[in-house]
Design a protein around this motif. Sequence first.
Motif, mmCIF file in Angstrom:
data_model
loop_
_atom_site.group_PDB
_atom_site.id
_atom_site.type_symbol
_atom_site.label_atom_id
_atom_site.label_comp_id
_atom_site.label_asym_id
_atom_site.label_seq_id
_atom_site.Cartn_x
_atom_site.Cartn_y
_atom_site.Cartn_z
ATOM 1 N N THR A 1 -6.227 7.894 4.900
ATOM 2 C CA THR A 1 -5.119 7.167 5.184
ATOM 3 C C THR A 1 -4.496 7.569 6.679
ATOM 4 O OG1 THR A 1 -4.990 6.422 3.101
ATOM 5 C CG2 THR A 1 -3.271 5.934 4.615
ATOM 6 N N ASP A 2 -4.577 6.812 7.653
ATOM 7 C CA ASP A 2 -3.877 7.069 8.790
ATOM 8 C C ASP A 2 -2.836 6.132 9.003
ATOM 9 O OD1 ASP A 2 -6.037 9.259 9.509
ATOM 10 O OD2 ASP A 2 -7.348 7.411 10.259
ATOM 11 N N LEU A 3 -1.851 6.456 9.793
ATOM 12 C CA LEU A 3 -0.596 5.660 10.074
ATOM 13 C C LEU A 3 -0.013 5.488 11.535
ATOM 14 C CD1 LEU A 3 1.726 4.094 8.326
ATOM 15 C CD2 LEU A 3 2.835 6.378 8.419
ATOM 16 N N GLU A 4 0.255 4.437 12.030
ATOM 17 C CA GLU A 4 0.877 4.213 13.305
ATOM 18 C C GLU A 4 2.251 3.647 12.922
ATOM 19 O OE1 GLU A 4 -2.995 2.318 15.497
ATOM 20 O OE2 GLU A 4 -1.172 1.182 15.308
ATOM 21 N N VAL A 5 3.187 4.237 13.609
ATOM 22 C CA VAL A 5 4.534 3.939 13.626
ATOM 23 C C VAL A 5 5.023 3.448 14.843
ATOM 24 C CG1 VAL A 5 6.847 4.710 13.086
ATOM 25 C CG2 VAL A 5 5.114 5.744 11.713
ATOM 26 N N HIS A 6 5.433 2.162 14.886
ATOM 27 C CA HIS A 6 5.583 1.469 16.072
ATOM 28 C C HIS A 6 7.180 1.273 16.162
ATOM 29 C CE1 HIS A 6 1.541 -0.097 17.276
ATOM 30 N NE2 HIS A 6 1.491 0.343 15.973
ATOM 31 N N VAL B 1 4.844 4.624 20.053
ATOM 32 C CA VAL B 1 4.063 4.550 18.964
ATOM 33 C C VAL B 1 3.610 6.219 18.513
ATOM 34 C CG1 VAL B 1 2.060 3.781 17.523
ATOM 35 C CG2 VAL B 1 2.948 2.316 19.318
ATOM 36 N N ASP B 2 3.893 6.445 17.192
ATOM 37 C CA ASP B 2 3.500 7.817 16.866
ATOM 38 C C ASP B 2 2.563 7.789 15.956
ATOM 39 O OD1 ASP B 2 5.607 9.096 18.073
ATOM 40 O OD2 ASP B 2 6.956 8.855 16.389
ATOM 41 N N LEU B 3 1.256 8.371 16.020
ATOM 42 C CA LEU B 3 0.026 8.162 15.090
ATOM 43 C C LEU B 3 0.069 9.496 14.336
ATOM 44 C CD1 LEU B 3 -0.678 6.405 17.692
ATOM 45 C CD2 LEU B 3 -3.082 7.320 17.437
ATOM 46 N N TYR B 4 -0.213 9.281 13.162
ATOM 47 C CA TYR B 4 -0.519 10.296 12.051
ATOM 48 C C TYR B 4 -1.813 10.105 11.705
ATOM 49 C CZ TYR B 4 4.606 10.700 12.516
ATOM 50 O OH TYR B 4 5.888 10.731 13.091
ATOM 51 N N ILE B 5 -2.854 11.018 11.842
ATOM 52 C CA ILE B 5 -4.190 11.130 11.638
ATOM 53 C C ILE B 5 -4.428 12.040 10.679
ATOM 54 C CG2 ILE B 5 -6.544 11.346 12.548
ATOM 55 C CD1 ILE B 5 -4.917 9.052 13.599
ATOM 56 N N ALA B 6 -4.751 11.673 9.356
ATOM 57 C CA ALA B 6 -4.943 12.643 8.395
ATOM 58 C C ALA B 6 -6.195 13.628 8.500
ATOM 59 C CB ALA B 6 -5.343 11.787 6.978
ATOM 60 N N VAL B 7 -5.777 14.877 8.167
ATOM 61 C CA VAL B 7 -6.733 15.944 8.239
ATOM 62 C C VAL B 7 -6.813 16.673 6.991
ATOM 63 C CG1 VAL B 7 -6.105 16.158 10.913
ATOM 64 C CG2 VAL B 7 -5.272 17.619 9.381
ATOM 65 N N VAL C 1 0.838 -1.276 -0.098
ATOM 66 C CA VAL C 1 -0.038 -0.109 -0.139
ATOM 67 C C VAL C 1 0.822 1.087 0.137
ATOM 68 C CG1 VAL C 1 -0.188 0.178 2.569
ATOM 69 C CG2 VAL C 1 -1.874 1.064 1.115
ATOM 70 N N ARG C 2 0.631 2.207 -0.786
ATOM 71 C CA ARG C 2 1.196 3.444 -0.894
ATOM 72 C C ARG C 2 0.570 4.445 0.058
ATOM 73 N NH1 ARG C 2 1.077 8.476 -2.964
ATOM 74 N NH2 ARG C 2 -0.780 7.955 -4.139
ATOM 75 N N VAL C 3 1.088 4.962 1.156
ATOM 76 C CA VAL C 3 0.460 5.951 1.947
ATOM 77 C C VAL C 3 0.933 7.221 1.548
ATOM 78 C CG1 VAL C 3 0.428 6.550 4.332
ATOM 79 C CG2 VAL C 3 1.020 4.231 3.810
ATOM 80 N N PRO C 4 0.055 7.996 1.109
ATOM 81 C CA PRO C 4 0.279 9.302 0.328
ATOM 82 C C PRO C 4 0.755 10.265 1.371
ATOM 83 C CG PRO C 4 -1.915 9.076 0.296
ATOM 84 C CD PRO C 4 -1.278 7.697 0.825
ATOM 85 N N ALA C 5 1.484 11.432 1.092
ATOM 86 C CA ALA C 5 2.015 12.256 1.817
ATOM 87 C C ALA C 5 0.461 13.002 2.195
ATOM 88 C CB ALA C 5 2.792 13.229 1.047
ATOM 89 N N ALA C 6 0.420 13.360 3.521
ATOM 90 C CA ALA C 6 -0.709 14.083 4.082
ATOM 91 C C ALA C 6 -0.447 15.096 5.320
ATOM 92 C CB ALA C 6 -1.718 13.013 4.272
ATOM 93 N N ARG C 7 -1.293 15.836 5.181
ATOM 94 C CA ARG C 7 -1.344 16.979 6.336
ATOM 95 C C ARG C 7 -1.866 16.055 7.431
ATOM 96 N NH1 ARG C 7 -5.254 21.315 7.804
ATOM 97 N NH2 ARG C 7 -4.056 22.305 9.213
ATOM 98 N N SER C 8 -1.333 15.988 8.760
ATOM 99 C CA SER C 8 -1.572 14.983 9.846
ATOM 100 C C SER C 8 -1.691 15.566 11.285
ATOM 101 C CB SER C 8 -0.979 13.805 9.644
ATOM 102 O OG SER C 8 -0.844 13.223 8.222
ATOM 103 N N LEU C 9 -2.510 15.059 12.016
ATOM 104 C CA LEU C 9 -2.160 15.094 13.431
ATOM 105 C C LEU C 9 -1.244 14.298 13.961
ATOM 106 C CD1 LEU C 9 -6.231 15.784 14.671
ATOM 107 C CD2 LEU C 9 -4.208 17.545 14.525
ATOM 108 N N LYS C 10 -0.435 14.700 14.692
ATOM 109 C CA LYS C 10 0.684 13.625 15.084
ATOM 110 C C LYS C 10 0.512 13.746 16.817
ATOM 111 C CE LYS C 10 5.437 12.517 15.653
ATOM 112 N NZ LYS C 10 6.886 13.062 15.798
#
Length: 150
Positions: A134-139, A144-150, A91-100
Motif C-alpha cells: 500500500t502506497d500513499l500520496e498526501v495532497h 504532495v508527499d509520497l510514501y512508497i512501502a518498502v 480503506v485502512r492504510v497500515p503503518a509501514a516502513r516507506s520511502l518518502k
Amino acid sequence: MDVIERAELIVVGFAVRTTNADEMDPARAKLPALWQRAGAPGAFAHVPGRVDENLYAVLTDYESDHNGAYTQIVGTGVRTVPRLPEGMVAVRVPAARSLKLAARGPMPQALVDAWQQVWKHTESGGTPSRAFTTDLEVHHPEGVDLYIAV
C-alpha cells in the motif's frame, strides 16, 4: 528519498481499478474522472470525523508490480470508519516502513516527476526495494508527499 515509518491512516473516498498502461491512454484512463469527482467542492464535506483538509490517494491491491493492475482510492483521512456515504469505500492504510518523496512545484508535473523517480528506483533494483503493498500520496497546500512501502 528518505526511509521513514509512516503511521496508520483510514481513508474514505472513491475507488477505481486501473493500470499504468491504461492511464497512458486517454481513452482508457480512469484516474482523471476519479480525481475530478474527489476534487469537486464539498466532495467530502458530509464525511464525519475528518482528520484534516488534505486529499489522500491510496494505491493498493497491486496485482504484481508497477506494470500490473492496482486500486486507487482518493479521499479524506478519518478517525474512525463512519457510515459510508453512497458510492464511497473505506480503506485502512497500515503503518509501514516507506520511502518518502516530496513533490513540489507546478502540479501535476511535479507529481509525475516524483513517480518517475519511484519507477526508476524500482526498475534499477534500488534498495530498499518496493513492497507493492500500500502506497500513499498526501495532497496538501505545499504539494504532495509520497510514501512508497518498502
